[in-house]
Design a protein around this motif. Structure first.
Motif, PDB file in Angstrom:
ATOM      1  N   ALA A  16       0.552  -1.173   0.019  1.00 14.42           N
ATOM      2  CA  ALA A  16       0.007  -0.034   0.270  1.00 14.42           C
ATOM      3  C   ALA A  16       0.888   1.359   0.042  1.00 14.42           C
ATOM      4  CB  ALA A  16      -0.926  -0.020   1.196  1.00 14.42           C
ATOM      5  N   GLU A  17       1.915   1.262   0.713  1.00 12.79           N
ATOM      6  CA  GLU A  17       2.675   2.387   0.814  1.00 12.79           C
ATOM      7  C   GLU A  17       3.663   2.652  -0.461  1.00 12.79           C
ATOM      8  OE1 GLU A  17       5.198   1.694   4.317  1.00 12.79           O
ATOM      9  OE2 GLU A  17       3.634   2.359   5.731  1.00 12.79           O
ATOM     10  N   ALA A  18       3.874   1.727  -0.990  1.00 11.42           N
ATOM     11  CA  ALA A  18       4.512   1.904  -2.396  1.00 11.42           C
ATOM     12  C   ALA A  18       3.674   2.112  -3.844  1.00 11.42           C
ATOM     13  CB  ALA A  18       5.284   0.573  -2.636  1.00 11.42           C
ATOM     14  N   SER A  19       2.425   1.547  -3.587  1.00 11.56           N
ATOM     15  CA  SER A  19       1.506   1.971  -4.607  1.00 11.56           C
ATOM     16  C   SER A  19       0.615   3.253  -4.679  1.00 11.56           C
ATOM     17  CB  SER A  19       0.904   0.703  -4.764  1.00 11.56           C
ATOM     18  OG  SER A  19      -0.072   0.377  -3.988  1.00 11.56           O
ATOM     19  N   LEU A  20       0.105   3.297  -3.483  1.00 11.59           N
ATOM     20  CA  LEU A  20      -1.043   4.456  -3.049  1.00 11.59           C
ATOM     21  C   LEU A  20      -0.577   5.935  -3.852  1.00 11.59           C
ATOM     22  CD1 LEU A  20      -3.744   4.971  -2.393  1.00 11.59           C
ATOM     23  CD2 LEU A  20      -3.096   5.150   0.021  1.00 11.59           C
ATOM     24  N   TRP A  99      -8.525  -1.431  -8.114  1.00 10.69           N
ATOM     25  CA  TRP A  99      -7.465  -2.296  -8.384  1.00 10.69           C
ATOM     26  C   TRP A  99      -7.075  -2.827  -6.949  1.00 10.69           C
ATOM     27  CZ3 TRP A  99      -3.478   0.010  -5.250  1.00 10.69           C
ATOM     28  CH2 TRP A  99      -3.579   1.215  -4.619  1.00 10.69           C
ATOM     29  N   THR A 100      -6.217  -3.698  -6.668  1.00 14.23           N
ATOM     30  CA  THR A 100      -6.014  -4.297  -5.408  1.00 14.23           C
ATOM     31  C   THR A 100      -4.311  -4.594  -5.441  1.00 14.23           C
ATOM     32  OG1 THR A 100      -6.515  -6.498  -5.962  1.00 14.23           O
ATOM     33  CG2 THR A 100      -8.187  -5.169  -4.850  1.00 14.23           C
ATOM     34  N   ASN A 101      -3.863  -4.989  -4.218  1.00 15.84           N
ATOM     35  CA  ASN A 101      -2.528  -5.466  -3.888  1.00 15.84           C
ATOM     36  C   ASN A 101      -2.819  -7.098  -3.757  1.00 15.84           C
ATOM     37  OD1 ASN A 101      -1.734  -2.570  -2.101  1.00 15.84           O
ATOM     38  ND2 ASN A 101      -1.187  -2.855  -4.346  1.00 15.84           N
ATOM     39  N   LEU A 102      -2.393  -7.974  -4.738  1.00 13.50           N
ATOM     40  CA  LEU A 102      -2.472  -9.436  -4.374  1.00 13.50           C
ATOM     41  C   LEU A 102      -1.116 -10.061  -3.680  1.00 13.50           C
ATOM     42  CD1 LEU A 102      -4.655 -10.603  -7.259  1.00 13.50           C
ATOM     43  CD2 LEU A 102      -5.309  -9.701  -4.986  1.00 13.50           C
ATOM     44  N   ILE A 103      -1.363 -10.804  -2.608  1.00 13.36           N
ATOM     45  CA  ILE A 103       0.052 -11.434  -2.074  1.00 13.36           C
ATOM     46  C   ILE A 103      -0.517 -12.633  -1.447  1.00 13.36           C
ATOM     47  CG2 ILE A 103       1.436 -11.192  -0.027  1.00 13.36           C
ATOM     48  CD1 ILE A 103       0.877  -8.156  -0.106  1.00 13.36           C
ATOM     49  N   SER A 104       0.115 -13.812  -1.657  1.00 12.56           N
ATOM     50  CA  SER A 104      -0.068 -15.238  -1.671  1.00 12.56           C
ATOM     51  C   SER A 104       1.077 -15.779  -1.016  1.00 12.56           C
ATOM     52  CB  SER A 104      -0.732 -15.996  -2.805  1.00 12.56           C
ATOM     53  OG  SER A 104      -1.013 -17.276  -2.298  1.00 12.56           O
ATOM     54  N   LEU A 105       0.829 -16.591  -0.080  1.00 12.76           N
ATOM     55  CA  LEU A 105       1.823 -17.598   0.239  1.00 12.76           C
ATOM     56  C   LEU A 105       1.626 -19.061  -0.224  1.00 12.76           C
ATOM     57  CD1 LEU A 105       4.647 -18.183   1.683  1.00 12.76           C
ATOM     58  CD2 LEU A 105       3.366 -18.677   3.752  1.00 12.76           C
ATOM     59  N   VAL A 116      -5.883  -9.681  -0.146  1.00 12.47           N
ATOM     60  CA  VAL A 116      -6.372  -8.726  -0.980  1.00 12.47           C
ATOM     61  C   VAL A 116      -6.568  -7.388  -0.363  1.00 12.47           C
ATOM     62  CG1 VAL A 116      -8.359  -7.979  -2.692  1.00 12.47           C
ATOM     63  CG2 VAL A 116      -7.528 -10.578  -2.203  1.00 12.47           C
ATOM     64  N   GLY A 117      -5.472  -6.531  -0.716  1.00 12.71           N
ATOM     65  CA  GLY A 117      -5.698  -5.132  -0.118  1.00 12.71           C
ATOM     66  C   GLY A 117      -6.034  -4.006  -1.212  1.00 12.71           C
ATOM     67  N   GLN A 118      -6.942  -3.202  -0.537  1.00  7.87           N
ATOM     68  CA  GLN A 118      -7.464  -2.111  -1.535  1.00  7.87           C
ATOM     69  C   GLN A 118      -6.971  -0.806  -0.696  1.00  7.87           C
ATOM     70  OE1 GLN A 118      -8.739   0.984  -2.453  1.00  7.87           O
ATOM     71  NE2 GLN A 118      -7.790   0.304  -4.280  1.00  7.87           N
ATOM     72  N   PRO A 119      -5.752  -0.217  -1.100  1.00  7.98           N
ATOM     73  CA  PRO A 119      -5.282   0.926  -0.259  1.00  7.98           C
ATOM     74  C   PRO A 119      -5.954   2.167   0.051  1.00  7.98           C
ATOM     75  CG  PRO A 119      -3.600  -0.273  -1.330  1.00  7.98           C
ATOM     76  CD  PRO A 119      -4.741  -0.618  -1.736  1.00  7.98           C
ATOM     77  N   TYR A 120      -6.724   2.520  -1.070  1.00  9.06           N
ATOM     78  CA  TYR A 120      -7.357   3.939  -1.292  1.00  9.06           C
ATOM     79  C   TYR A 120      -8.687   3.690  -0.340  1.00  9.06           C
ATOM     80  CZ  TYR A 120      -9.518   8.004  -3.318  1.00  9.06           C
ATOM     81  OH  TYR A 120     -10.205   9.145  -3.327  1.00  9.06           O
TER      82      TYR A 120
END
Length: 259
Positions: A16-20, A99-105, A116-120
């Protein structure tokens, strides 16, 4: 939550901090597609993935990474992080907060944690061993899919009907004509709404492994089902996925796809 789930939430903050800061700015895009097509990437995508990789390498240097923008690092290890730094770049450059940030392990080939993160909007959805939750500000809320008695009562979604090629387009049309309502253009956010009990079916094709890996554990932890169009776990080679909130909807949808 497990240490890995807590770390996944930390990664959501990193992304979020890098994209928003790039959202609704004049950030330029590059078209990665062949002439006549459009597949954009922006500095927001690349900055977010660089930041995520740095955080993972600092905490878990023995883990592997697969990312949309910068490829693979040790992809055959037991634990592999799969990153789509911005899913829905078209929405991002259009100023739409879908849009979202998607992170999976992934553990031994199976996605076990999905974020699934939506920073805005300020939302982070996570699914894993501890269950499925929505984090919004200081609030942590358990989420569940909803029951749906029949496909005729369902709300379905896909990113864009044009992603379906050949017979796949007919499969989507049959589903669309059967359900109560269909919605378009939400990318991965549609799966978050399915996990939260607002949408019943999401059907898509032509997805890459970073497009769906975070969605599978989120949907399943919330009580839904997530498969390929053959009813098995999605594969890297196929890219066709089905998510249902009520597992009882899976077989009726699969039957429609096979007609």
């Amino acid at each position: 939550m497990t240490d890995l789930e807590v770390f996944a939430l930390e990664l959501a903050k990193v992304a979020a901090e890098a994209s928003l800061p790039h959202f609704r700015t004049d950030v330029s895009e590059i078209n990665k597609a062949e002439p006549g097509s459009f597949d954009p990437v922006t500095e927001a995508d690349r900055a977010a993935e660089r930041a995520l990789r740095a955080a993972i390498n600092a905490r878990y240097p023995e883990h592997g990474i697969i990312g949309e923008e910068y490829g693979e690092e040790n992809p055959d290890t037991d634990y592999v992080w799969i990153l789509d730094p911005i899913d829905g770049t078209r929405a991002f450059i259009s100023g739409l907060p879908l849009w979202t940030n998607l992170i999976s392990l992934r553990h031994q080939g199976v996605p076990v944690i999905g974020v699934v993160g939506q920073p805005y909007i300020g939302e982070v959805f996570i699914g894993g061993p501890a269950g499925a939750y929505l984090f919004a500000g200081e609030n942590k809320t358990p989420i569940r899919t909803r029951k749906c008695a029949a496909l005729s009562q369902a709300i379905a979604a896909t990113t864009d009907a044009d992603i379906f090629l050949g017979e796949d387009r007919h499969s989507w049309e049959r589903l669309k004509d059967t359900v109560r309502m269909a919605r378009y253009g939400c990318d991965a956010y549609a799966y978050a709404m399915l996990a939260a009990g607002r949408i019943d079916v999401v059907l898509e094709s032509e997805l890459k492994v970073w497009d769906w890996s975070a969605l599978m554990p989120l949907v399943k932890a919330a009580g839904g089902d997530f498969t390929g169009w053959d009813g098995q776990m999605p594969t890297i080679e196929d890219g066709r996925v089905l998510a249902v909130g009520d597992p009882a909807l899976r077989d009726p949808v699969l039957a429609l796809l096979k007609i």
